[in-house]
Scaffold this motif. Structure first.
Motif, PDB file in Angstrom:
ATOM      1  N   ASN A   1       0.803  -1.227   0.000  1.00  0.00           N
ATOM      2  CA  ASN A   1       0.000   0.000   0.000  1.00  0.00           C
ATOM      3  C   ASN A   1       0.837   1.279   0.000  1.00  0.00           C
ATOM      4  OD1 ASN A   1       1.059  -0.353   2.487  1.00  0.00           O
ATOM      5  ND2 ASN A   1      -0.862  -0.089   3.631  1.00  0.00           N
ATOM      6  N   ALA A   2       2.110   1.163  -0.428  1.00  0.00           N
ATOM      7  CA  ALA A   2       2.976   2.348  -0.440  1.00  0.00           C
ATOM      8  C   ALA A   2       2.441   3.382  -1.419  1.00  0.00           C
ATOM      9  CB  ALA A   2       4.390   1.946  -0.849  1.00  0.00           C
ATOM     10  N   SER A   3       2.613   4.657  -1.027  1.00  0.00           N
ATOM     11  CA  SER A   3       2.110   5.727  -1.898  1.00  0.00           C
ATOM     12  C   SER A   3       3.043   5.909  -3.089  1.00  0.00           C
ATOM     13  CB  SER A   3       2.038   7.029  -1.099  1.00  0.00           C
ATOM     14  OG  SER A   3       3.361   7.440  -0.771  1.00  0.00           O
ATOM     15  N   ASP A   4       2.575   6.653  -4.083  1.00  0.00           N
ATOM     16  CA  ASP A   4       3.401   6.908  -5.267  1.00  0.00           C
ATOM     17  C   ASP A   4       4.678   7.658  -4.898  1.00  0.00           C
ATOM     18  OD1 ASP A   4       1.645   5.588  -6.826  1.00  0.00           O
ATOM     19  OD2 ASP A   4       0.673   7.388  -7.667  1.00  0.00           O
ATOM     20  N   ALA A   5       4.515   8.583  -3.945  1.00  0.00           N
ATOM     21  CA  ALA A   5       5.691   9.361  -3.518  1.00  0.00           C
ATOM     22  C   ALA A   5       6.725   8.442  -2.873  1.00  0.00           C
ATOM     23  CB  ALA A   5       5.259  10.441  -2.527  1.00  0.00           C
ATOM     24  N   GLU A   6       6.247   7.525  -2.049  1.00  0.00           N
ATOM     25  CA  GLU A   6       7.163   6.570  -1.391  1.00  0.00           C
ATOM     26  C   GLU A   6       7.844   5.674  -2.428  1.00  0.00           C
ATOM     27  OE1 GLU A   6       5.311   5.731   3.038  1.00  0.00           O
ATOM     28  OE2 GLU A   6       4.227   4.926   1.308  1.00  0.00           O
ATOM     29  N   LYS A   7       7.058   5.254  -3.427  1.00  0.00           N
ATOM     30  CA  LYS A   7       7.621   4.407  -4.488  1.00  0.00           C
ATOM     31  C   LYS A   7       8.702   5.168  -5.258  1.00  0.00           C
ATOM     32  CE  LYS A   7       3.637   1.438  -5.373  1.00  0.00           C
ATOM     33  NZ  LYS A   7       2.432   1.281  -6.183  1.00  0.00           N
TER      34      LYS A   7
END
Lengths: 412, 285
Positions: B79-85
């Motif tokens: 469930n990582a966010s796009d920013a985290e990815k």
């Protein structure tokens, strides 16, 4: 590509670490005590052919002729653009990269002129010392021309028609000057002096007459060469060496057979050890291309030792005139390079084709006025010798036609 | 042993440095141990005058950077966010670029030629190091290119292929558990036609797996060989085969791994996470 090998060959041609044609009308005589000898030994030679690693005679022109494949173009391409060019070639229907893109025809000429200042002195009845200091002038010219194949012509035409001017120009630049990118990338100085004149290595030698009878004369010699000559700069892409950078020591034996009053034969044997030294050196990245960005500041270099033997006969017509000629055989063992900065295989690339052999003949005419001078029939005591020498077989050596004129005078 | 210790102390680094680095390397799944190992190899590299030691250290650090890099994205939660990815990818890319540079450095110690005739004088140890450097260079480059986009993959594919074929030509195809076969197989699976060839992909991947079989199992003891084969099966529309392989990977216990593959604990655990992600995305449940 061969063009790289040729640059390395060019270095070899002038490098005195390698075998050079040194055939001269020699003698086992030493100077009388307290007598000086001085003068100039002038020689000129030019190269047109070469004996390759298979001892085959090849023209220098053919060594420069090199077929360039599309794969070669890719390998000479700047790494950042290589894949793009590969893609462009494929897109335009060139799938077989080994097919011919064109032919390089290069012209290369080299001419050398050497003036050896010569000096000798008779220390005792049996012992003489000599010094030889060469002044060397080398003229080189190098021109490269590329003749593209119809396949490459069509590709360039198509690329330009489709508006891909950058790719077309890049390919064209590579084919016209295949090493330009590398020279720039590796920080070489692409310019070279077409004419270079400088002092070579100083050689001192002595000869000691150990035995002399009516039939035989035996002489021993010792020689030392000093690294006084000029050498190249690490960034010069075209190396024209005049000096060796290292000391040489050598021994020689001269055995004269007095067959008759007018006819003498001489056998000589000389061994020269080129001492190892350490110097900054560019270490090649592969066996095909001597150009490299990598410099080992402490490369250990040991040039191959040399063995030389001469068989010579002299016929004296009268006290003024004599004719001599003979055969000379020379060998040189391979050069050795080592270091700790890179793997040994990279240093070994430098050793490739550095073993040499040379067979040559020589013929010379000598005019000697010493006797006429003593008898007050001539104003100067001189020895004038003109010699022609030529190699007729060999390995990894240039084939030179050499004319040598030595003018020596005596003084007491 | 004493002689060896004296030898190492003359070289400026101790035998224990090597041993400590190796011990930490074996426990590289633990990030602290990985970092510790990297630092010691860096120290040995700086002090060594031996080409083989230098190359060995460069390869080890390159590999550690590659592993740390790939973990940045593999271990991201679902469930990582796009920013985290994006951050994770940037971190991975930086480590991969370092890995590429280090492997390049090792390669250069032996030369850049692809002509095997230029390497005939190398010892077997040197050939192994050279092959490892080529492998690490190519895999890190392949992964970095994948992150940077399809255009970069296409641009770098010839380099990757050339290095892998070179290792095969050197007869060192067993480098990194048949890494060249695995990489060529993966590339042929992922690349669209005409760049990728599915028949070639299967040939390479099955060779990599068959040569590294896990005893009494249908998977490779280098798990990534089986993950790559599962990817191939998915691509050629044989999802059951893919799921069977992934399922078997997921059924491995820590005990299995430690018993059979003590030197590949980190790789196996990381690849299990990769297998889990694929198992879910292939809808194997």
């Amino acid at each position: 590509m061969k063009v790289f090998l040729v640059i390395s060959l060019l270095a070899t041609l002038c490098y005195s670490k390698d075998l050079i044609n040194t055939s001269v009308i020699d003698s086992s005589d030493v100077l009388p005590k307290s007598v000086f000898i001085y003068g100039d030994i002038h020689s000129r030679f030019s190269f047109k052919n070469y004996y390759d690693q298979n001892s085959q005679k090849v023209s220098l022109g053919s060594l420069f002729k090199d077929e360039l494949s599309f794969q070669d173009i890719l390998e000479d391409e700047d790494e950042n653009f290589r894949s793009i060019t590969e893609g462009a070639l494929k897109a335009y229907g060139i799938d077989d990269f080994s097919s011919l893109a064109g032919v390089h025809n290069a012209q290369f000429n080299i001419k050398t002129k050497v003036d050896n200042l010569f000096f000798g002195y008779g220390i005792s009845k049996n012992l003489s010392i000599f010094a030889l200091l060469p002044r060397v002038s080398i003229t080189t010219s190098f021109k490269n021309k590329f003749q593209s194949s119809s396949k490459l012509d069509n590709l360039l035409k198509k690329l330009r028609m489709d508006g891909n001017y950058t790719q077309a120009n890049t390919i064209e630049n590579i084919t016209n000057n295949p090493i330009a990118y590398k020279l720039e990338e590796y920080n070489y100085n692409p310019q070279y002096l077409s004419e270079k004149t400088n002092w070579g290595d100083l050689r001192l030698f002595s000869r000691y007459n150990v035995y002399d009878s009516d039939l035989l004369k035996s002489t021993l010699g010792l020689l030392v060469a000093f690294p006084t000559g000029s050498t190249d700069h690490i960034n010069d892409f075209m190396k024209v060496y005049i000096g060796d950078s290292q000391y040489d020591i050598g021994v020689e034996v001269l055995q004269e057979f007095k067959i008759s009053k007018k006819l003498k034969s001489l056998i000589t044997l000389q061994y020269t050890n080129q001492l190892p030294f350490t110097s900054a050196y560019r270490i090649p990245l592969n066996s095909r291309n001597p150009l490299s960005p990598d410099i080992d500041q402490s490369t250990k270099i040991n040039f191959g030792d040399q063995l030389k033997s001469t068989l010579q006969s002299n016929y004296t017509f009268n006290k003024l005139l004599s004719l001599g000629g003979g055969y000379q055989l020379q060998f040189k063992s391979p050069d050795r390079y080592s270091g700790t900065k890179f793997s040994n295989n990279r240093y070994n690339f430098l050793e490739k084709n550095t073993d040499q052999s040379m067979h040559s003949y020589f013929l010379g005419l000598t005019v000697n006025t010493l006797d006429a001078f003593i008898n007050k029939k001539f104003i100067l005591p001189i020895n004038l010798t003109t010699t022609y020498t030529h190699q007729f077989a060999g390995k990894n050596v240039p084939i030179a036609h050499e004319v040598q004129v030595s003018l020596l005078s005596f003084y007491k | 042993m004493k002689i060896l210790l004296i030898f190492f102390s003359i070289l400026g680094y101790s035998q224990s440095d090597y041993e400590t680095a190796q011990l930490a390397f074996n426990k590289k799944y633990d990030q602290n141990q990985s970092l510790k190992s990297k630092k010691i190899y860096q120290k040995i590299y700086a002090q060594s005058n031996e080409i083989t030691d230098k190359c060995f250290c460069l390869n080890r650090i390159s590999y550690l950077d590659f592993l740390s890099g790939t973990r940045k994205t593999i271990e991201l939660p679902q469930n990582a966010s796009d920013a985290e990815k994006e951050i994770a990818q940037k971190q991975e890319l930086a480590l991969l670029k370092n890995s590429i540079q280090l492997a390049q450095e090792c390669k250069k110690l032996f030369g850049t030629s692809f002509d095997i005739g230029d390497y005939t004088e190398l010892t077997n140890e040197e050939l192994n190091l050279l092959s490892e450097a080529h492998y690490l260079y190519s895999t890190s480059l392949a992964r970095a290119s994948e992150i940077e986009g399809f255009r970069v993959v296409l641009k770098n594919w010839p380099k990757i292929k050339k290095s892998m074929k070179f290792i095969i030509n050197l007869k060192k195809e067993d480098t990194f558990y048949f890494g060249p076969f695995r990489t060529l197989g993966i590339a042929n699976t992922k690349m669209p036609s005409p760049f990728g060839n599915k028949t070639e992909a299967y040939k390479y991947l099955s060779q990599a797996s068959d040569n590294t079989t896990w005893e009494n199992k249908n998977i490779s003891k280098y798990i990534y060989n089986s993950i790559a084969l599962a990817d191939y099966y998915k691509k050629v529309k044989e999802p059951e085969k893919a799921c069977t392989l992934l399922g078997e990977i997921l059924s491995l216990t820590r005990e299995d791994i430690e018993k059979t593959n003590p030197s590949l604990i980190a790789e196996t655990l990381i690849d299990q996470k990769r297998a889990k992600k694929n198992y879910e995305s292939f809808s194997c449940n």
